[in-house]
Design a protein around this motif. Structure first.
Motif, short mmCIF file in Angstrom:
data_model
loop_
_atom_site.label_atom_id
_atom_site.label_comp_id
_atom_site.label_asym_id
_atom_site.label_seq_id
_atom_site.Cartn_x
_atom_site.Cartn_y
_atom_site.Cartn_z
N VAL A 1 56.86 55.54 70.06
CA VAL A 1 57.81 55.42 69.68
C VAL A 1 58.60 54.03 68.64
O VAL A 1 57.07 53.15 69.20
CB VAL A 1 58.59 55.09 70.72
N SER B 1 65.38 56.45 66.34
CA SER B 1 64.31 56.25 66.67
C SER B 1 63.46 57.98 66.16
O SER B 1 64.30 58.82 66.47
CB SER B 1 64.30 56.60 68.61
N ASN C 1 61.21 52.63 65.73
CA ASN C 1 62.97 52.92 66.07
C ASN C 1 63.05 51.94 64.14
O ASN C 1 62.86 51.12 64.05
CB ASN C 1 63.52 51.28 67.25
#
Length: 183
Positions: free
Chosen positions: A108, A156, A110
């Motif tokens: 992940v 994101s 951001n």
């Protein structure tokens, strides 16, 4: 702020999936009865074994194939797979740790800005698909890296790729395109 300036993006690896072979037949019933932290799924023909450190869940088949999930780095995945092979050896199996391979990495990232998804999809049409009625993210595929990115309007980005290097280069590759469509 321009797309070429060096921006430090934190890529958080959330899951590493690896596979290895034991080169011997495994008696699932014996593993279920004598092993620790084990769930026996007889109807499917597999055993789930959990390690606490590193936190890994392994799916074990009687053929000797083992899939480990839950690691947060490639090194941790290999260490956990080796620990699992060792615990199978302690149960009395002639395990030989072979064919280790990292098959999937989930990460992940951001972005420091929000993204206009319809504009991003229009600018990157062959690789990007956006169906807001089905899923709130743009699905962007990079065939050369075999990576898939889920890009959300919040900034994101969820990246799935074959290894950590491919995930990192996928984020580097997508940044200029996402930067053009920032809010």
């Amino acid at each position: 702020m321009d797309a070429d300036s060096d921006v430090a993006l934190d890529i958080l690896i959330t899951n590493v999936v690896c596979v290895f072979r034991t080169r011997c037949h495994l008696n699932l019933r014996k593993i279920a009865l004598e092993g620790a932290n084990v769930i026996y799924k007889r109807d499917v023909g597999k055993v789930l074994m959990k390690l606490r450190k590193p936190r890994i869940t392994a799916t074990i088949w009687s053929s000797g194939k083992v899939i480990c999930t839950g690691a947060t780095s490639e090194e941790e995945a290999k260490f956990g797979a080796r620990r699992l092979a060792r615990s199978l050896q302690k149960l009395g199996f002639q395990v030989i740790f072979t064919d280790f391979k990292v098959v999937n990495v989930l990460a992940v990232c951001n972005m420091p800005f929000e993204i206009r998804l319809p504009e991003f999809t229009k600018n990157n049409r062959p690789h990007a698909s956006y169906e807001p009625e089905l899923h709130p993210a743009v699905c962007y595929r990079i065939k050369t890296l075999r990576a898939t990115l889920q890009i959300f309007s919040t900034g994101s980005i969820t990246v799935t790729g074959p290894n950590v290097k491919a995930v990192a280069s996928a984020v580097e590759q997508i940044y200029p395109f996402v930067f053009e469509s920032r809010k």
